[in-house]
Enzyme design. Structure first.
Site, PDB file in Angstrom:
ATOM      1  N   CYS A  61       0.775  -1.266   0.098  1.00  0.00           N
ATOM      2  CA  CYS A  61       0.095   0.079  -0.062  1.00  0.00           C
ATOM      3  C   CYS A  61       0.852   1.338  -0.092  1.00  0.00           C
ATOM      4  O   CYS A  61       0.299   2.415  -0.298  1.00  0.00           O
ATOM      5  CB  CYS A  61      -0.993   0.069   1.215  1.00  0.00           C
ATOM      6  N   HIS A  70      -2.893   6.560   3.899  1.00  0.00           N
ATOM      7  CA  HIS A  70      -3.418   5.660   3.264  1.00  0.00           C
ATOM      8  C   HIS A  70      -4.777   5.093   3.853  1.00  0.00           C
ATOM      9  O   HIS A  70      -4.902   5.198   4.994  1.00  0.00           O
ATOM     10  CB  HIS A  70      -2.337   4.287   3.247  1.00  0.00           C
ATOM     11  N   ASN A 100     -10.384   0.040   1.406  1.00  0.00           N
ATOM     12  CA  ASN A 100      -8.844   0.186   1.218  1.00  0.00           C
ATOM     13  C   ASN A 100      -8.355  -0.455  -0.176  1.00  0.00           C
ATOM     14  O   ASN A 100      -8.499  -1.465  -0.716  1.00  0.00           O
ATOM     15  CB  ASN A 100      -8.240  -0.819   2.242  1.00  0.00           C
TER      16      ASN A 100
HETATM   17  O1  UT7 Z   1      -3.510  -1.904   3.449  1.00  0.00           O
HETATM   18  C1  UT7 Z   1      -2.840  -2.335   4.435  1.00  0.00           C
HETATM   19  C2  UT7 Z   1      -2.788  -2.039   5.469  1.00  0.00           C
HETATM   20  N1  UT7 Z   1      -3.948  -2.784   6.348  1.00  0.00           N
HETATM   21  C3  UT7 Z   1      -4.298  -2.455   7.430  1.00  0.00           C
HETATM   22  O2  UT7 Z   1      -3.663  -1.344   7.851  1.00  0.00           O
HETATM   23  C4  UT7 Z   1      -5.452  -3.065   8.256  1.00  0.00           C
HETATM   24  C5  UT7 Z   1      -4.968  -2.997   9.830  1.00  0.00           C
HETATM   25  N2  UT7 Z   1      -5.901  -3.469  10.515  1.00  0.00           N
HETATM   26  C6  UT7 Z   1      -7.247  -3.096  10.736  1.00  0.00           C
HETATM   27  O3  UT7 Z   1      -7.766  -2.087  10.471  1.00  0.00           O
HETATM   28  C7  UT7 Z   1      -8.005  -4.005  11.823  1.00  0.00           C
HETATM   29  O4  UT7 Z   1      -7.368  -4.720  12.691  1.00  0.00           O
HETATM   30  C8  UT7 Z   1      -9.207  -4.721  11.188  1.00  0.00           C
HETATM   31  C9  UT7 Z   1     -10.382  -3.766  10.849  1.00  0.00           C
HETATM   32  C10 UT7 Z   1      -8.712  -5.677  10.407  1.00  0.00           C
HETATM   33  C11 UT7 Z   1      -9.848  -5.517  12.476  1.00  0.00           C
HETATM   34  O5  UT7 Z   1     -10.331  -4.663  13.708  1.00  0.00           O
HETATM   35  P1  UT7 Z   1     -10.029  -5.117  15.002  1.00  0.00           P
HETATM   36  O6  UT7 Z   1     -10.564  -3.986  15.792  1.00  0.00           O
HETATM   37  O7  UT7 Z   1      -8.671  -5.205  15.174  1.00  0.00           O
HETATM   38  O8  UT7 Z   1     -10.822  -6.500  15.204  1.00  0.00           O
HETATM   39  P2  UT7 Z   1     -10.398  -7.954  15.516  1.00  0.00           P
HETATM   40  O9  UT7 Z   1      -9.515  -8.492  14.537  1.00  0.00           O
HETATM   41  O10 UT7 Z   1      -9.914  -7.792  16.980  1.00  0.00           O
HETATM   42  O11 UT7 Z   1     -11.894  -8.631  15.833  1.00  0.00           O
HETATM   43  C12 UT7 Z   1     -12.617  -8.266  16.777  1.00  0.00           C
HETATM   44  C13 UT7 Z   1     -13.910  -9.246  16.625  1.00  0.00           C
HETATM   45  C14 UT7 Z   1     -13.524 -10.502  16.444  1.00  0.00           C
HETATM   46  O12 UT7 Z   1     -14.478 -11.176  17.217  1.00  0.00           O
HETATM   47  P3  UT7 Z   1     -14.049 -12.038  18.581  1.00  0.00           P
HETATM   48  O13 UT7 Z   1     -12.990 -12.945  18.399  1.00  0.00           O
HETATM   49  O14 UT7 Z   1     -13.744 -10.839  19.628  1.00  0.00           O
HETATM   50  O15 UT7 Z   1     -15.352 -12.872  18.936  1.00  0.00           O
HETATM   51  C15 UT7 Z   1     -13.553 -11.123  15.151  1.00  0.00           C
HETATM   52  O16 UT7 Z   1     -14.053 -12.429  14.975  1.00  0.00           O
HETATM   53  O17 UT7 Z   1     -14.641  -9.006  15.571  1.00  0.00           O
HETATM   54  C16 UT7 Z   1     -14.962 -10.180  14.460  1.00  0.00           C
HETATM   55  N3  UT7 Z   1     -14.724  -9.721  13.258  1.00  0.00           N
HETATM   56  C17 UT7 Z   1     -15.986  -9.406  12.629  1.00  0.00           C
HETATM   57  N4  UT7 Z   1     -17.364  -9.223  13.002  1.00  0.00           N
HETATM   58  C18 UT7 Z   1     -18.114  -8.906  12.087  1.00  0.00           C
HETATM   59  C19 UT7 Z   1     -13.851  -9.615  12.419  1.00  0.00           C
HETATM   60  N5  UT7 Z   1     -14.222  -9.161  11.185  1.00  0.00           N
HETATM   61  C20 UT7 Z   1     -15.485  -8.827  11.425  1.00  0.00           C
HETATM   62  C21 UT7 Z   1     -16.518  -8.741  10.415  1.00  0.00           C
HETATM   63  N6  UT7 Z   1     -17.916  -8.479  10.645  1.00  0.00           N
HETATM   64  N7  UT7 Z   1     -16.055  -8.290   9.154  1.00  0.00           N
END
Ligand code: UT7
Length: 344
Positions: A129, A271, A301
């Site tokens: 990215c 980004h 993204n």
């Molecule tokens: O472009 C390259 C660079 N990329 C980035 O910079 C992305 C960086 N990362 C992020 O933006 C974030 O980490 C995410 C948006 C990918 C995830 O957000 P988060 O706040 O870190 O969520 P998490 O991975 O800790 O997930 C929290 C919960 C989980 O459930 P449990 O285990 O707490 O029960 C996930 O299973 O949210 C759940 N979850 C979802 N729920 C509904 C993950 N994806 C989804 C979804 N819909 N799409």
């Protein structure tokens, strides 16, 4: 991380690319829009989760007939037209992409053919990215040292092709699109790239990959069945990287160039990966978040296309005035980070 190495760069690079300007800019988004409400029907997710965790409401998706080069060609023609040039005027095409048409040959060469450019240099760069910012830094140096008059830098992606639509952790985040600029010598020596920085973390690359299809893990029935030909991301680790390295690159650029952040920076385009990452960078920098420009709600993204897409939309709106300073920062697979300050 080595903040000193980044500071060394921004001290050395200050003023070196001033006088190289963005002569034209263009972008392209595919027609089809996939809203969060559409995704709710495809997987176990919700508009509420996606919006509150990322700021994304919708993304564009390429049609089956459109490859990365098609999106890139549209953006390129718009940028060349905006520059008042014709495709034959382009001396070099640099395409930043993580989603090329093929491994062989470079999609930049395919774009050269599609836009009917003349004989010119063409190559792709893979810097995740951060790729568009890397491309700018590479391309602007050819203009600055007089080797080329007009360099086309494109960021183009069809990430929708490379997603595992059963993985809600990644599928909801990405979209397709392209942005392009033509870089040329400015008649105003005070206009152009005031500073720049490109870097990469030697550790952590495994947190954002597309594991199969390359020489380390060639395509097989097993890699296809296990979806190793799709994007795999450890969101939490990439989030941590993005907020720390994004902030450090931005801070070094400002320290290496300007008196103070809020007086010196007119606008900030990070980004577009996650609105929460970008607000966190503003907070860490003590930068007024009203200066941040964003389109993540409507594009998701788009990797290397995200910064030129926002720039084009804002330039068309008339946001930037003569003398404004724009800080742009990219971060992503590699794990790479990169930024520039551009003076209008
Ligand atoms: O472009 C390259 C660079 N990329 C980035 O910079 C992305 C960086 N990362 C992020 O933006 C974030 O980490 C995410 C948006 C990918 C995830 O957000 P988060 O706040 O870190 O969520 P998490 O991975 O800790 O997930 C929290 C919960 C989980 O459930 P449990 O285990 O707490 O029960 C996930 O299973 O949210 C759940 N979850 C979802 N729920 C509904 C993950 N994806 C989804 C979804 N819909 N799409």
């Amino acid at each position: 991380m080595s903040r000193d190495r980044i500071r060394e760069q921004t001290t050395r690079n200050y003023n070196k690319l001033l006088g190289v300007e963005i002569k034209g800019i263009g972008s392209y988004l595919p027609e089809k829009v996939l809203k969060n409400s559409d995704l709710e029907k495809m997987m176990d997710t919700s508009d509420e989760w996606i919006t509150s965790r990322t700021g994304i409401k919708a993304r564009h998706v390429a049609s089956d007939e459109q490859a990365t080069s098609d999106l890139g060609a549209e953006a390129a023609l718009n940028a060349i037209n905006d520059a008042g040039l014709i495709p034959e005027d382009i001396d070099l095409i640099i395409l930043a992409t993580a989603t090329p048409d093929h491994f062989i040959s470079a999609s930049a060469s395919i774009i050269q053919h599609k836009i009917k450019a003349g004989e010119c240099a063409c190559y792709d760069i893979a810097a995740g990215c951060s790729g568009f910012v890397y491309g700018i830094v590479i391309g602007a140096q050819y203009v600055q040292n007089g080797k080329f008059d007009n360099v086309l830098v494109i960021g183009s992606e069809t990430l929708s092709r490379f997603l595992n639509w059963d993985d809600r952790n990644s599928a909801v985040l990405f979209g397709d699109g392209a942005g392009a600029v033509v870089l040329s010598k400015s008649s105003d020596p005070k206009r152009g790239f005031l500073n720049f920085c490109i870097t990469s973390n030697p550790d952590g690359g495994e947190h954002l990959t597309l594991p199969a299809g390359g020489s380390a893990c060639f395509t097989s029935a097993e890699t296809v069945n296990s979806k190793k030909h799709t994007v795999h991301m450890n969101g939490k680790e990439v989030f941590k990287f993005a907020t720390t390295w994004g902030t450090n690159v931005a801070a070094a650029l400002v320290e290496g160039s300007l008196e103070g952040i809020n007086d010196g920076i007119s606008y900030f385009i990070p980004h577009q990966a996650n609105e929460r990452i970008n607000l966190s960078i503003c907070k860490r920098l003590n930068l007024d978040s009203n200066k941040m420009l964003s389109n993540i709600a409507t594009t998701g993204n788009t990797s290397s296309a995200s910064i030129p897409l926002v720039m084009d939309q804002e330039i068309k709106k008339g946001t930037f005035k003569k003398g404004d300073s724009l800080l742009a920062v990219g971060f992503g697979a590699g794990l790479t980070a990169a930024g520039f300050i551009y003076r209008f």
